[in-house]
Design a protein around this motif. Structure first.
Motif, PDB file in Angstrom:
ATOM      1  N   VAL A   4       0.853  -1.193   0.000  1.00  0.00           N
ATOM      2  CA  VAL A   4       0.000   0.000   0.000  1.00  0.00           C
ATOM      3  C   VAL A   4       0.884   1.236   0.000  1.00  0.00           C
ATOM      4  O   VAL A   4       2.017   1.208   0.463  1.00  0.00           O
ATOM      5  CB  VAL A   4      -0.964   0.048   1.223  1.00  0.00           C
ATOM      6  N   SER A  33       0.687   5.618   0.800  1.00  0.00           N
ATOM      7  CA  SER A  33      -0.088   6.754   1.284  1.00  0.00           C
ATOM      8  C   SER A  33      -0.296   7.738   0.132  1.00  0.00           C
ATOM      9  O   SER A  33       0.382   7.668  -0.893  1.00  0.00           O
ATOM     10  CB  SER A  33       0.645   7.457   2.430  1.00  0.00           C
ATOM     11  N   VAL A  37      -4.592   5.190   2.632  1.00  0.00           N
ATOM     12  CA  VAL A  37      -3.654   4.298   1.956  1.00  0.00           C
ATOM     13  C   VAL A  37      -4.378   3.696   0.756  1.00  0.00           C
ATOM     14  O   VAL A  37      -5.604   3.519   0.762  1.00  0.00           O
ATOM     15  CB  VAL A  37      -3.095   3.186   2.877  1.00  0.00           C
TER      16      VAL A  37
END
Length: 69
Positions: A24, A26, A64
């Motif tokens: 993931v 941000s 995310v």
């Protein structure tokens, strides 16, 4: 999408997520790799999520993002 043509295509945004070594990213991590500001990146990511092209969730005060593989 109405208005000015985006500086970054949806495919370029999705490629940032697809090619990431982390599962993931941000919003800021995505924005660092694109020539658009963080606020614009977040808007575009949320639009892609609404369209079902990527996944994302809020984690604390941040979001995310990831591409389902």
């Amino acid at each position: 999408m109405a208005g000015r043509k985006p500086d970054v295509t949806d495919e370029e945004i999705i490629a940032v997520l697809s090619q990431a070594s982390d599962p993931v990213l941000s919003t800021n991590e995505v924005a660092e790799q694109l020539p658009i500001k963080s606020n614009a990146t977040q808007i575009r990511l949320k639009e892609l999520r609404s369209a079902g092209r990527i996944s994302g969730k809020q984690a604390g005060r941040s979001w995310v993002w990831w591409v389902d593989k």
